[in-house]
Design a protein around this motif. Structure first.
Motif, PDB file in Angstrom:
ATOM      1  N   THR A   7      10.275  45.996  29.419  1.00 17.19           N
ATOM      2  CA  THR A   7      10.435  44.579  29.716  1.00 17.19           C
ATOM      3  C   THR A   7       9.890  43.758  28.555  1.00 17.19           C
ATOM      4  OG1 THR A   7      10.221  44.974  32.088  1.00 17.19           O
ATOM      5  CG2 THR A   7       9.873  42.724  31.313  1.00 17.19           C
ATOM      6  N   SER A   9       8.148  40.876  26.915  1.00 16.99           N
ATOM      7  CA  SER A   9       7.209  39.799  27.222  1.00 16.99           C
ATOM      8  C   SER A   9       7.425  38.600  26.310  1.00 16.99           C
ATOM      9  CB  SER A   9       5.770  40.287  27.076  1.00 16.99           C
ATOM     10  OG  SER A   9       5.524  41.398  27.898  1.00 16.99           O
ATOM     11  N   ALA A  94       6.659  44.203  24.229  1.00 14.45           N
ATOM     12  CA  ALA A  94       7.322  44.801  25.388  1.00 14.45           C
ATOM     13  C   ALA A  94       6.374  45.709  26.149  1.00 14.45           C
ATOM     14  CB  ALA A  94       8.553  45.592  24.945  1.00 14.45           C
ATOM     15  N   THR A 163      15.217  43.027  30.078  1.00 14.94           N
ATOM     16  CA  THR A 163      14.852  44.439  30.027  1.00 14.94           C
ATOM     17  C   THR A 163      15.618  45.132  28.912  1.00 14.94           C
ATOM     18  OG1 THR A 163      14.406  44.525  32.405  1.00 14.94           O
ATOM     19  CG2 THR A 163      14.814  46.621  31.302  1.00 14.94           C
TER      20      THR A 163
END
Length: 218
Positions: A7, A9, A94, A163
């Motif tokens: 994911t 950030s 991430a 993602t």
């Protein structure tokens, strides 16, 4: 497949600024808001000061796993750089996978772009200077918390919150951690055959293939 995605950030860019003496660096990157274009040489708005050691197709994008940040905070308590993404000069902050999970040659979605793992990041003195410490570079070498370089396979757009999904894994036996330990961390002394294998892997960045050839004595 376990550990098949990350994911995002933050996506971060920077431009060269005075760093130490006459040296300039773009290591102090800032997060972007909204979609950003991903071109062949990385995120729009990002640039490098030292074109010899940074940038280019094999080093288009630098990802640093945010999963390491708590570990670093234990060793650098109260350090302000660790309060937000970008401490290590990364373009992608991430969560979800580290160098032990990410393989050489892995391909991931990055929004509508596709990126490929080309090698790990070889740390240099700039990280020590940025942190105001003498042990950041050596700690990375010892622990292989190095970060990852990506090349761009397909241009596109991405933004924070997305993602990164694993699309292809051609080399499941070659986590970036293993590659780094062999070529940077001294592991070549006990696995010369592994080093020779790396020297002949086209997906590995050319600079690290050349390093593998030299370490193998070929």
């Amino acid at each position: 497949m376990n550990n098949s995605g990350m994911t995002i950030s933050a996506l971060l860019v920077g431009s060269p600024r005075p760093f130490r003496g006459d040296d300039h660096s773009a290591i102090a990157k800032q997060p972007l808001s909204g979609p950003v274009h991903i071109g062949w040489e990385g995120l729009d708005g990002d640039s490098v000061a030292d074109r010899v050691h940074h940038g280019g197709l094999d080093k288009a994008i630098h990802l640093y796993p945010q999963d390491h940040y708590d570990w670093w905070k234990e060793r650098k308590p109260g350090h302000p750089l660790l309060d937000a993404p970008g401490a290590f000069g990364e373009n992608i902050a991430a969560h979800g996978m580290t160098e032990a999970d990410i393989r050489l040659g892995d391909r991931y979605s990055l929004g509508s772009a596709i990126v490929e793992v080309s090698h790990g990041r070889q740390p240099c003195w700039k990280l020590d200077h940025r942190f105001g410490a003498r042990d950041v570079m050596t700690t990375i070498v010892k622990t292989a918390r190095c970060g990852i370089y990506l090349r761009v396979i397909r241009q596109g757009k991405a933004e924070a919150g997305m993602t990164m999904d694993l699309l292809d894994r051609p080399l499941p036996e070659w986590p970036v951690e293993r590659v780094f330990r062999l070529l940077i961390g001294g592991g070549h002394r006990t696995d010369i055959e592994g080093v020779r294998m790396l020297a002949n892997m086209p997906v590995l960045a050319s600079t690290w293939r050349e390093r593998a050839r030299k370490l193998a004595g070929d």
